[in-house]
Design an enzyme around this catalytic site. Structure first.
Site, PDB file in Angstrom:
ATOM      1  CD  GLU A   3      -1.269  -5.854   5.610  1.00 42.31           C
ATOM      2  OE1 GLU A   3      -1.046  -6.014   4.409  1.00 42.31           O
ATOM      3  OE2 GLU A   3      -2.069  -5.007   6.057  1.00 42.31           O
TER       4      GLU A   3
ATOM      5  CB  CYS B 184      -1.007  -0.044   1.157  1.00 41.32           C
ATOM      6  SG  CYS B 184      -2.449   0.960   0.833  1.00 41.32           S
TER       7      CYS B 184
ATOM      8  CG  HIS C 113      -3.613  -3.419   3.309  1.00 39.96           C
ATOM      9  ND1 HIS C 113      -2.613  -2.931   4.093  1.00 39.96           N
ATOM     10  CD2 HIS C 113      -4.106  -2.374   2.608  1.00 39.96           C
ATOM     11  CE1 HIS C 113      -2.522  -1.624   3.907  1.00 39.96           C
ATOM     12  NE2 HIS C 113      -3.408  -1.270   3.007  1.00 39.96           N
TER      13      HIS C 113
HETATM   14  N1  LIG Z   1      -2.086   6.861   2.729  1.00 41.99           N
HETATM   15  C1  LIG Z   1      -1.990   6.160   1.472  1.00 41.99           C
HETATM   16  C2  LIG Z   1      -1.628   4.716   1.712  1.00 41.99           C
HETATM   17  C3  LIG Z   1      -2.781   3.979   2.274  1.00 41.99           C
HETATM   18  C4  LIG Z   1      -2.435   2.821   3.172  1.00 41.99           C
HETATM   19  O1  LIG Z   1      -1.299   2.381   3.332  1.00 41.99           O
HETATM   20  N2  LIG Z   1      -3.485   2.355   3.819  1.00 41.99           N
HETATM   21  C5  LIG Z   1      -3.354   1.380   4.847  1.00 41.99           C
HETATM   22  C6  LIG Z   1      -3.630   1.947   6.201  1.00 41.99           C
HETATM   23  C7  LIG Z   1      -5.061   2.284   6.350  1.00 41.99           C
HETATM   24  C8  LIG Z   1      -5.354   2.971   7.668  1.00 41.99           C
HETATM   25  O2  LIG Z   1      -4.834   2.528   8.710  1.00 41.99           O
HETATM   26  O3  LIG Z   1      -6.055   3.976   7.606  1.00 41.99           O
HETATM   27  C9  LIG Z   1      -3.288   6.241   0.692  1.00 41.99           C
HETATM   28  O4  LIG Z   1      -4.316   6.597   1.320  1.00 41.99           O
HETATM   29  O5  LIG Z   1      -3.270   5.933  -0.483  1.00 41.99           O
END
Ligand SMILES: N[C@@H](CCC(=O)NCCCC(=O)O)C(=O)O
Length: 259
Positions: free
Chosen positions: A222, A112, A220
């Protein structure tokens, strides 16, 4: 053989009024259960890291997701409030770590935000609020406090025939989750696009000519390691690449010729 070690760059998080170095447990759990490696959290620092000192001690790099966005200055764009929230320490740690790991042939799995960092680290750009692009779906995290719902499998991606990813999870349609508002806009020259969503959003890449496993996915895997076959296969393949790298580093004692 000792169990190999995989670096996971942390985030800066404010928790209960204090500032923490943190990563969601799902990445640590997937590294242990899915890849069979020892996770090693790398603190997010805006300066002061010696990246070779870190990489000398690890056999792989797992770059996690995060709700924060890569700062647009890294691809020469002006930052607005709407482009946040930011994590400059994470950017300053993960981006050079990705580049140096690739130069050294250390296996990489980027997830991500990690895929977005991989693209930016190699000279690509990102688009923000992609759900506002006509014809695009809403790829954002569902509005729920239930993690299983937030990370629920809800989107098809098409994995390209002959891609590195296809050799791991198979080509064609794969069901994945989706929690992002940014996506790759200009793909870095050194990246091959390996999977697309049906609205054309880039969902996976690999590094062309990489010395080791080097894959990024926008979803995701994981979170569902243990119960979702493509997720299990991806982390198992990453673990295999990490062990192969660790083995290649071991200096074997020269066996004395029989006396
Ligand atoms: N911020 C970036 C990457 C998104 C990301 O890694 N999401 C996973 C975490 C989600 C959360 O905990 O809110 C984007 O928004 O593209």
């Amino acid at each position: 053989m000792p169990k190999p070690v995989v670096a996971i760059p942390a985030d800066i998080r404010e928790i209960e009024g204090n500032v923490w170095q943190a990563t969601p447990n799902q990445y640590v759990r997937a590294a242990v259960k899915g890849a069979g490696v020892i996770p090693f959290l790398v603190p997010a620092l805006e300066s002061g890291h010696d990246f070779d000192e870190i990489l000398d001690r690890v056999d792989g790099l797992l770059v996690s997701g995060s709700r924060t966005n890569v700062h647009p200055s890294y691809w020469g764009s002006e930052a607005t409030e709407a482009d946040g929230p930011f994590d400059l320490a994470r950017d300053a740690t993960a981006l050079p770590l990705i580049k140096r790991a690739l130069e050294r042939g250390i296996p990489l799995l980027a997830i991500c935000r990690g895929l977005q960092e991989l693209n930016v680290a190699l000279g690509g750009t990102l688009a923000n609020e992609i759900q506002e692009i006509p014809g695009n779906w809403d790829h954002r995290k569902p509005n729920t406090t239930d993690l299983d719902e937030a990370y629920g499998i809800r989107q098809d991606v098409i994995v390209r025939e002959g891609s590195c990813l296809a050799s791991v999870i198979g080509a064609g349609t794969v069901r994945v989750n989706s929690l992002h508002r940014q996506a790759i806009s200009a793909t870095a020259p050194q990246l091959a696009v390996e999977a697309l969503a049906e609205d054309g959003t880039i969902e996976a890449v690999s590094v062309i000519g990489s010395k080791a496993f080097a894959v990024g996915v926008q979803w995701h895997p994981e979170y569902w390691v243990g119960s979702d076959e493509p997720s299990n296969k991806l982390f198992a393949a990453f673990g295999e690449a990490v062990r192969a790298y660790a083995d290649s580093k071991v200096v074997r004692p020269v066996r004395q010729a029989a006396g």
